[in-house]
Each structure stands twice: as structure tokens, then as C-alpha cells.
Design a protein around this motif. Structure first.
Motif, PDB file in Angstrom:
ATOM      1  N   PRO B 124      -2.669  -7.681  -0.264  1.00  0.00           N
ATOM      2  CA  PRO B 124      -2.802  -8.062  -1.683  1.00  0.00           C
ATOM      3  C   PRO B 124      -3.646  -7.066  -2.477  1.00  0.00           C
ATOM      4  CG  PRO B 124      -3.227  -9.934  -0.242  1.00  0.00           C
ATOM      5  CD  PRO B 124      -3.127  -8.744   0.638  1.00  0.00           C
ATOM      6  N   ARG B 125      -4.567  -6.409  -1.794  1.00  0.00           N
ATOM      7  CA  ARG B 125      -5.407  -5.447  -2.486  1.00  0.00           C
ATOM      8  C   ARG B 125      -4.580  -4.316  -3.106  1.00  0.00           C
ATOM      9  NH1 ARG B 125     -10.815  -3.854  -2.369  1.00  0.00           N
ATOM     10  NH2 ARG B 125     -11.340  -5.965  -1.817  1.00  0.00           N
ATOM     11  N   LEU B 126      -3.503  -3.949  -2.412  1.00  0.00           N
ATOM     12  CA  LEU B 126      -2.654  -2.875  -2.937  1.00  0.00           C
ATOM     13  C   LEU B 126      -1.946  -3.313  -4.215  1.00  0.00           C
ATOM     14  CD1 LEU B 126      -0.997  -1.351   0.263  1.00  0.00           C
ATOM     15  CD2 LEU B 126      -3.089  -0.668  -0.911  1.00  0.00           C
ATOM     16  N   ALA B 127      -1.613  -4.587  -4.288  1.00  0.00           N
ATOM     17  CA  ALA B 127      -0.946  -5.087  -5.495  1.00  0.00           C
ATOM     18  C   ALA B 127      -1.880  -4.983  -6.693  1.00  0.00           C
ATOM     19  CB  ALA B 127      -0.500  -6.528  -5.288  1.00  0.00           C
ATOM     20  N   GLU B 128      -3.173  -5.315  -6.463  1.00  0.00           N
ATOM     21  CA  GLU B 128      -4.142  -5.207  -7.556  1.00  0.00           C
ATOM     22  C   GLU B 128      -4.310  -3.770  -8.021  1.00  0.00           C
ATOM     23  OE1 GLU B 128      -7.884  -6.735  -6.172  1.00  0.00           O
ATOM     24  OE2 GLU B 128      -6.876  -8.448  -5.233  1.00  0.00           O
ATOM     25  N   ARG B 129      -4.128  -2.838  -7.083  1.00  0.00           N
ATOM     26  CA  ARG B 129      -4.415  -1.433  -7.393  1.00  0.00           C
ATOM     27  C   ARG B 129      -3.157  -0.596  -7.593  1.00  0.00           C
ATOM     28  NH1 ARG B 129     -10.057  -0.861  -6.329  1.00  0.00           N
ATOM     29  NH2 ARG B 129     -10.633  -2.947  -6.968  1.00  0.00           N
ATOM     30  N   LYS B 130      -2.065  -1.269  -7.850  1.00  0.00           N
ATOM     31  CA  LYS B 130      -0.746  -0.636  -7.938  1.00  0.00           C
ATOM     32  C   LYS B 130      -0.724   0.704  -8.692  1.00  0.00           C
ATOM     33  CE  LYS B 130       3.730  -2.668  -9.024  1.00  0.00           C
ATOM     34  NZ  LYS B 130       4.330  -3.903  -9.575  1.00  0.00           N
ATOM     35  N   TYR B 131      -1.390   0.743  -9.848  1.00  0.00           N
ATOM     36  CA  TYR B 131      -1.287   1.938 -10.687  1.00  0.00           C
ATOM     37  C   TYR B 131      -2.523   2.828 -10.603  1.00  0.00           C
ATOM     38  CZ  TYR B 131       2.683  -0.602 -12.428  1.00  0.00           C
ATOM     39  OH  TYR B 131       3.857  -1.284 -12.502  1.00  0.00           O
ATOM     40  N   GLN B 132      -3.375   2.539  -9.630  1.00  0.00           N
ATOM     41  CA  GLN B 132      -4.559   3.386  -9.452  1.00  0.00           C
ATOM     42  C   GLN B 132      -4.173   4.640  -8.681  1.00  0.00           C
ATOM     43  OE1 GLN B 132      -8.017   1.221  -8.176  1.00  0.00           O
ATOM     44  NE2 GLN B 132      -8.947   3.023  -7.246  1.00  0.00           N
ATOM     45  N   ARG B 133      -4.813   5.761  -9.013  1.00  0.00           N
ATOM     46  CA  ARG B 133      -4.585   6.967  -8.233  1.00  0.00           C
ATOM     47  C   ARG B 133      -5.151   6.754  -6.836  1.00  0.00           C
ATOM     48  NH1 ARG B 133      -4.575  12.125 -11.301  1.00  0.00           N
ATOM     49  NH2 ARG B 133      -6.341  12.822 -10.064  1.00  0.00           N
ATOM     50  N   ALA B 134      -4.303   7.034  -5.840  1.00  0.00           N
ATOM     51  CA  ALA B 134      -4.661   6.681  -4.472  1.00  0.00           C
ATOM     52  C   ALA B 134      -5.954   7.365  -4.019  1.00  0.00           C
ATOM     53  CB  ALA B 134      -3.512   7.038  -3.544  1.00  0.00           C
ATOM     54  N   GLY B 135      -6.202   8.584  -4.514  1.00  0.00           N
ATOM     55  CA  GLY B 135      -7.384   9.328  -4.098  1.00  0.00           C
ATOM     56  C   GLY B 135      -8.682   8.674  -4.521  1.00  0.00           C
ATOM     57  N   THR B 136      -8.615   7.777  -5.504  1.00  0.00           N
ATOM     58  CA  THR B 136      -9.844   7.142  -5.978  1.00  0.00           C
ATOM     59  C   THR B 136     -10.078   5.793  -5.311  1.00  0.00           C
ATOM     60  OG1 THR B 136      -8.725   6.026  -7.801  1.00  0.00           O
ATOM     61  CG2 THR B 136      -9.582   8.232  -8.250  1.00  0.00           C
ATOM     62  N   MET B 137      -9.244   5.431  -4.345  1.00  0.00           N
ATOM     63  CA  MET B 137      -9.442   4.145  -3.681  1.00  0.00           C
ATOM     64  C   MET B 137     -10.477   4.267  -2.561  1.00  0.00           C
ATOM     65  SD  MET B 137      -6.135   2.028  -3.900  1.00  0.00           S
ATOM     66  CE  MET B 137      -5.415   2.376  -2.338  1.00  0.00           C
ATOM     67  N   SER B 138     -11.002   3.136  -2.159  1.00  0.00           N
ATOM     68  CA  SER B 138     -11.989   3.143  -1.082  1.00  0.00           C
ATOM     69  C   SER B 138     -11.293   3.462   0.240  1.00  0.00           C
ATOM     70  CB  SER B 138     -12.660   1.779  -0.986  1.00  0.00           C
ATOM     71  OG  SER B 138     -11.830   0.877  -0.287  1.00  0.00           O
ATOM     72  N   GLY B 139     -12.095   3.817   1.237  1.00  0.00           N
ATOM     73  CA  GLY B 139     -11.530   4.196   2.529  1.00  0.00           C
ATOM     74  C   GLY B 139     -10.656   3.103   3.129  1.00  0.00           C
ATOM     75  N   GLY B 140     -11.119   1.874   3.045  1.00  0.00           N
ATOM     76  CA  GLY B 140     -10.354   0.765   3.602  1.00  0.00           C
ATOM     77  C   GLY B 140      -9.039   0.561   2.873  1.00  0.00           C
ATOM     78  N   GLU B 141      -9.104   0.682   1.542  1.00  0.00           N
ATOM     79  CA  GLU B 141      -7.886   0.523   0.745  1.00  0.00           C
ATOM     80  C   GLU B 141      -6.889   1.634   1.080  1.00  0.00           C
ATOM     81  OE1 GLU B 141     -10.103  -1.496  -3.126  1.00  0.00           O
ATOM     82  OE2 GLU B 141      -9.753   0.654  -3.044  1.00  0.00           O
ATOM     83  N   GLN B 142      -7.423   2.843   1.273  1.00  0.00           N
ATOM     84  CA  GLN B 142      -6.545   3.953   1.619  1.00  0.00           C
ATOM     85  C   GLN B 142      -5.884   3.723   2.978  1.00  0.00           C
ATOM     86  OE1 GLN B 142      -8.188   7.877   1.211  1.00  0.00           O
ATOM     87  NE2 GLN B 142      -9.027   7.470  -0.807  1.00  0.00           N
ATOM     88  N   GLN B 143      -6.634   3.105   3.881  1.00  0.00           N
ATOM     89  CA  GLN B 143      -6.080   2.819   5.201  1.00  0.00           C
ATOM     90  C   GLN B 143      -4.920   1.826   5.096  1.00  0.00           C
ATOM     91  OE1 GLN B 143      -7.279   4.384   8.238  1.00  0.00           O
ATOM     92  NE2 GLN B 143      -5.179   3.732   8.497  1.00  0.00           N
ATOM     93  N   MET B 144      -5.131   0.795   4.274  1.00  0.00           N
ATOM     94  CA  MET B 144      -4.055  -0.177   4.058  1.00  0.00           C
ATOM     95  C   MET B 144      -2.834   0.527   3.472  1.00  0.00           C
ATOM     96  SD  MET B 144      -6.105  -3.285   2.293  1.00  0.00           S
ATOM     97  CE  MET B 144      -7.759  -3.656   2.828  1.00  0.00           C
ATOM     98  N   LEU B 145      -3.095   1.422   2.523  1.00  0.00           N
ATOM     99  CA  LEU B 145      -1.994   2.131   1.874  1.00  0.00           C
ATOM    100  C   LEU B 145      -1.241   2.987   2.892  1.00  0.00           C
ATOM    101  CD1 LEU B 145      -0.414   2.874  -0.616  1.00  0.00           C
ATOM    102  CD2 LEU B 145      -2.145   4.591  -1.166  1.00  0.00           C
ATOM    103  N   ALA B 146      -1.992   3.648   3.771  1.00  0.00           N
ATOM    104  CA  ALA B 146      -1.340   4.514   4.759  1.00  0.00           C
ATOM    105  C   ALA B 146      -0.442   3.695   5.685  1.00  0.00           C
ATOM    106  CB  ALA B 146      -2.393   5.271   5.566  1.00  0.00           C
ATOM    107  N   ILE B 147      -0.915   2.525   6.077  1.00  0.00           N
ATOM    108  CA  ILE B 147      -0.093   1.673   6.943  1.00  0.00           C
ATOM    109  C   ILE B 147       1.102   1.128   6.159  1.00  0.00           C
ATOM    110  CG2 ILE B 147      -0.060  -0.436   8.335  1.00  0.00           C
ATOM    111  CD1 ILE B 147      -3.039   0.049   8.908  1.00  0.00           C
ATOM    112  N   GLY B 148       0.816   0.677   4.940  1.00  0.00           N
ATOM    113  CA  GLY B 148       1.889   0.159   4.094  1.00  0.00           C
ATOM    114  C   GLY B 148       2.963   1.202   3.849  1.00  0.00           C
ATOM    115  N   ARG B 149       2.536   2.421   3.580  1.00  0.00           N
ATOM    116  CA  ARG B 149       3.492   3.499   3.328  1.00  0.00           C
ATOM    117  C   ARG B 149       4.376   3.736   4.552  1.00  0.00           C
ATOM    118  NH1 ARG B 149       1.054   9.336   2.230  1.00  0.00           N
ATOM    119  NH2 ARG B 149       0.424   8.940   4.377  1.00  0.00           N
ATOM    120  N   ALA B 150       3.748   3.700   5.735  1.00  0.00           N
ATOM    121  CA  ALA B 150       4.536   3.910   6.950  1.00  0.00           C
ATOM    122  C   ALA B 150       5.552   2.787   7.129  1.00  0.00           C
ATOM    123  CB  ALA B 150       3.622   4.005   8.164  1.00  0.00           C
TER     124      ALA B 150
END
Ligand SMILES: Nc1ncnc2c1ncn2[C@@H]1O[C@H](COP(=O)(O)OP(=O)(O)OP(=O)(O)O)[C@@H](O)[C@H]1O
Ligand SMILES: [Mg+2]
Lengths: 304, 240
Positions: B124-150
Motif C-alpha cells: 500500500p505504501r507504493l500506492a501512496e507514493r505513486k507519483y514520487q520520484r523513486a530516488g527520493t523514497m526511503s530505503g524500505g520503500e525502495q526495496q518494496m518497489l524493487a520487489i514489486g517491479r520484479a
């Protein structure tokens, strides 16, 4: 005021040409991380193909200038695309992954080769062309200084705005554009997600070459004469435009192109014309001192 | 059961450095397999070698009955192999949404909106941050994004390189729960590289221990957890 307006129109027209070429520099730099110094020659080839195509059409006594321009445009784009693609394939791709200076040297080599190749093929003399688009109108008319804008100038500015808007959309909203940006940010990761990196780079060169073809066609129409050496200075100025705007940035390239066109026009109107290039490069130096990444370039701290 | 992935005596080199010195392992369809080992053991190299960068210098990699040893990096997704690599490697100057779209680069456009919905439900955190630039997300959020992307490529085999790296304990538990969920609900086979040996071995059906580019030990997750040598070397943190 009228004089100012006239220089503005002239400067915008010139800036449009620089901007279109600058996009090719900036896109390739963004994705491949190299300066494609042969890009100016691709533009020159675009101008030559246009000239030759117009001449051929002329012998058939072609009546409609709009249709003629369209045909020439397509021919120019096809030719420059083939050249752009081939240059990447032969001179840059084999060097990918070798030391950073290698493709740069290769690019300078290609540039010299293309210049001499066209020199041999077309001769050293300026090749003239009958005006294709004529006419225009006077915008203000208090008599003392009429401000003229030609139909050609209007066409150039409109075409450039449309192309730049189209390219911006393409890069930001389409799948191809996303793949290009992904390659720019992390090539290996892009490949891991299924992006064919080599093909994406080829497409980028072809896109840059197509825009250079448009710029070459515009040059041919606007100045009515072409020689094998026009790519050198135009390429250098467009490269300057890309750096001025922030190399790697698409809006930067457009802004840089326009600024350089305007600087040249206004300088030539008020100061000795012989020094206009000095003015252009002088301003580049000043901007880079205060903003090393260019006007719209991103500072490198963001790099991950 | 036949193996979905089978790695046979694979060697990999970086120049003169031999990072993998004849590794063999198998992953069956539907399994979660953990790969643990010290820093520099060659875990990340093994995951990347499966995808073809670096290419295996010797040995064979067989996936779904097909020899994929020489296959290009960009053809892996087509085969159903997705990786969330070491260091996450999200595209920093793209939005969260664009990163997810890149995950579905070769996918069918018609699945896109549904798959995005599923990813936003999973994270759900990714949904809140949908339009945020990925580089500005926290480490944990980036990890979720990396898994989600895969996951956006609908993989059959998911390779995860240290998904818990740098996360707070609560988030670690959550990421491991999510991996289990992906495996159970969506039937995705997982090969998991972890420093966090305790969590990884608890989650996994089986595990392998990599030491200096060679498989030193293997067994079920529980048997490795109970092994005194493993406890000493990898579970010194005092878990369990
Ligand atoms: N690109 C590279 N060039 C040269 N050597 C490399 C490269 N990548 C890894 N190595 C070397 O290969 C060996 C294995 O590295 P690898 O990244 O696979 O280890 P790892 O098990 O993933 O370690 P960690 O737990 O620290 O992530 C190391 O000795 C490392 O220095
Ligand atoms: Mg690693």
C-alpha cells in the motif's frame, strides 16, 4: 521596438535550427554517455539530401511547394537515419565498454570522414537552390521600420514547436521513451527487465538523426545554399546549446538552442558581426562558471 | 519432481577473479530456496550469472528443461525469470509508477492496470507514493518497489538479492511475510539470497550455504537452522 522584434524573429528561427540539432547531442549523451561529434555532419548530410532532392523535383517542374517539402523531408529523414544508424553500428557500438575516450576519438574520425566524403561527392563549392517558399507579411507598419516575418519563418517556428512538443511527449509518456530513460539511468537493470539496450540505443541515434534532417532541410530552405562544411560550426553551436541548457536534458537543449540563436541575432544587430561566435562561446563560459551543469541540467548529487 | 532451475557445476569469473568455482544447485517449482553465505562468497554473482551477466565460464544452467547458459540478459524476462538485484537498482529519476511499468515492459498491455492494482494491494505504501520520484523514497520503500517491479513481469522464477537489507526489524518481518504470500498465493518459485540467515532459513523449504564460490552445505531450512556450524557462523546474532 520594431528593430527588437525583427531580431527576435530572426533569432528564433536560427535558434530553432540549433535546438533541433542539440536534441540529438543531448539524447545520445543522456543514454550512451558520449558526445556524438559526428552529429553535425549528419545534419550537413540532411541539408545536402534536401538540396539534391529539391533539385531533382525541380527538374520535374514540381508545382506544389508543400508537397515538394514533404517529399524532400521524408527523403532527408530516411537518408540521415541510415547514416545515423550506420555510424553507431560501425564506429561506436564496437567500442562500447572500452575506455571513455575511445568513442569520442572515433566520433571525431567519423566526422572528418563524412565531411571529406561529401566533399568528394559534391565538390567544395557552395551549392545554391532556388527559393522554394517565398513571401511573408509586414507585422507592424508605422513606416519607419517595417517588421517582416516570412511564411518560411512562421513554418520553421511552428514545425519546431510541434516537433519539440512531440518529442517531449514521446520521451515522457511512451513505452519507448521509458525504455530510453531506463537505459540512461541503469542499462544493466533495463536489460534485466527485458529492454534490448542495443536496439534502444540505435533508435536513439535514428531519432537524433531524423531531427537533424529536419534542421538540415530548414537550413537549405532558409539560406538557399549548402556546402560540405556547414556541419562543423552548426554542430559546435548546437553542442554548445546542449551544454548551455544542461547536457542530457531535453528541454535544456531546446532552451540552449533558442538562447544561442537569439544571442547571435542580437549581437549581429548591435555589435561587430565578426565577433558573434565569440559572444556565443563567451556566454557559455560564463554560464558554466556559475552553473556547471548548465541551465536546466541536474546536479550530479542525485546519481545513485 | 523435476527441477525448475538447475545449476550444474557453474564457474564465473571477473577477469582473473574466480567468483564461482563450480556451483551446483536446484530449485523445484513452487519452492522457496535460500542461499546464504558471508560477504564476498559469490551469492550475488550466482543470481546474476543465472541471468547471463556475467556469463557462466563453465557449466550449465537449465531452466524449465531448456539450456539457458548463453541466453542474453534481456531475454530472461521472456522466459519468466525476474530479479530484484543487489542494491535494488530502481530507476531513481522515474516515478514509482514508471518503475512498475518498466517491470511490465514486455508484458501484455491489457494486464497492466490489474497488475498495478495487485502490486498496490501488496504494498500500500507504493500506492501512496505513486507519483514520487523513486530516488527520493526511503530505503524500505525502495526495496518494496524493487520487489514489486520484479513481480510486474509475472515471473515464474523470482530471484531476490537481500530483500531485507537495511530494513527495520518490523519491515523485515513484513517483507518475508510478503515473499511467503507471493509464493503461496501466486505460485511463484523463489530463490532468495540473504544475510539474514535466520529469517531466510525459517521461510525457505531448502537452503544452500555458499563459501568462497562453492556450495559448502545444503538441506532443508530447518536442518540448516539446527546445524551447530551454521549457528556459529551465520546465526551468531542470537536469534531463536
Ligand atoms: N564486477 C566485479 N568485478 C570484479 N570482481 C567482482 C565484481 N563483482 C563481484 N566481484 C567479486 O566476486 C566475489 C563475489 O562477489 P559477490 O558480490 O557475488 O558476493 P556476495 O556473496 O553477494 O557478497 P555480499 O554478501 O557482500 O553481497 C567477491 O570477491 C567480489 O569482490
Ligand atoms: Mg551480494
Amino acid at each position: 521596438m520594431e528593430y527588437f522584434l525583427q531580431q527576435l524573429i530572426n533569432g528564433l528561427t536560427l535558434g530553432a535550427i540549433y535546438g533541433l540539432i542539440a536534441i540529438g547531442y543531448t539524447m545520445v549523451y543522456g543514454i550512451v554517455g558520449m558526445i556524438n561529434f559526428a552529429h553535425g555532419e549528419i545534419y550537413m548530410i540532411g541539408a545536402f539530401v534536401s538540396l539534391v532532392a529539391f533539385t531533382i523535383l525541380g527538374t520535374f517542374a514540381f508545382a506544389s511547394p508543400v508537397l515538394a517539402i514533404l517529399i524532400v523531408l521524408i527523403a532527408a529523414i530516411i537518408f540521415t537515419s541510415v547514416y545515423g544508424w550506420t555510424v553507431e553500428r560501425i564506429a561506436y557500438r564496437p567500442l562500447r565498454g572500452s575506455f571513455r575516450l575511445a568513442p569520442l576519438i572515433s566520433a571525431i574520425g567519423v566526422s572528418i570522414f563524412l565531411q571529406n566524403y561529401v566533399h568528394l561527392l559534391q565538390g567544395a563549392k557552395m551549392k545554391p537552390l532556388q527559393p522554394i517558399v517565398t513571401g511573408g507579411f509586414v507585422m507592424t507598419g508605422d513606416g519607419s521600420f517595417p517588421v517582416r516575418i516570412t511564411y518560411l519563418q512562421i513554418g520553421i517556428i511552428v514545425a519546431t514547436v510541434v516537433l519539440m512538443a512531440g518529442f517531449t511527449l514521446l520521451i515522457h509518456k511512451t513505452k519507448l521513451g521509458r525504455a530510453q530513460r531506463a537505459c540512461e539511468q541503469d542499462r544493466k537493470m533495463a536489460a534485466l527487465l527485458g529492454v534490448n539496450v542495443d536496439r534502444t540505443i540505435s533508435i536513439t541515434f535514428v531519432m537524433g538523426a531524423a531531427l537533424a534532417a529536419v534542421a538540415g532541410l530548414i537550413f537549405t530552405l532558409y539560406y538557399g545554399a549548402v556546402d560540405f562544411f556547414i556541419g562543423f560550426l552548426a554542430g559546435l553551436k548546437a553542442f554548445t546549446a546542449a551544454v548551455l541548457g544542461g547536457i542530457g536534458s531535453l528541454p535544456g537543449a531546446m532552451l540552449g538552442g533558442l538562447l544561442i540563436g537569439l544571442i547571435e541575432a542580437f549581437w549581429s544587430a548591435h555589435f561587430p558581426i565578426a565577433y558573434k561566435d565569440v559572444a556565443v562561446f563567451g556566454i557559455l563560459v560564463v554560464v558554466l562558471i556559475f552553473r556547471p551543469t548548465g541551465l536546466l541540467g541536474r546536479p550530479d548529487v542525485e546519481k545513485v | 519432481m523435476t527441477a525448475l532451475l538447475s545449476i550444474e557445476r557453474v564457474k564465473a569469473r571477473y577477469g582473473p577473479v574466480e567468483a564461482l568455482r563450480g556451483v551446483s544447485l536446484t530449485v523445484d517449482e513452487g519452492e522457496i530456496v535460500a542461499l546464504i553465505g558471508a560477504n564476498g562468497a559469490g551469492k550475488s554473482t550466482l543470481l546474476m550469472t543465472i541471468c547471463g551477466a556475467p556469463k557462466a565460464a563453465e557449466g550449465r544452467i537449465v531452466y524449465a528443461g531448456q539450456d539457458i547458459t548463453g541466453t542474453d540478459l534481456h531475454d530472461m524476462v521472456k522466459l519468466g525469470i525476474a530479479q530484484s538485484p543487489e542494491g535494488r537498482r530502481i530507476f531513481p529519476r522515474m516515478t514509482v509508477l514508471e518503475n512498475l511499468q518498466m517491470g511490465a515492459y514486455l508484458g501484455d498491455e491489457r494486464n497492466l492496470s490489474g497488475d498495478l492494482e495487485r502490486m498496490f494491494a501488496l504494498f500500500p505504501r507504493l500506492a501512496e507514493r505513486k507519483y514520487q520520484r523513486a530516488g527520493t523514497m526511503s530505503g524500505g520503500e525502495q526495496q518494496m518497489l524493487a520487489i514489486g517491479r520484479a513481480l510486474m513481469s509475472r515471473p515464474r522464477l523470482l530471484l531476490l538479492d537481500e530483500p531485507s537489507l537495511g530494513l527495520a526489524p518490523l519491515l523485515v518481518a513484513q517483507i518475508f511475510a510478503t515473499i511467503r504470500e507471493i509464493n503461496r498465493a501466486q505460485g511463484v518459485t523463489v530463490l532468495l539470497v540473504e544475510q539474514n540467515a535466520y529469517h531466510a532459513l525459517r521461510l525457505a523449504n531448502r537452503g544452500y550455504v555458499l563459501v568462497n564460490g562453492e556450495i559448502r552445505m545444503s538441506g532443508t531450512g530447518q536442518s540448516l537452522l539446527d546445524d551447530p556450524d551454521i549457528r556459529k557462523a551465520y546465526l551468531a546474532g542470537g536469534h531463536g
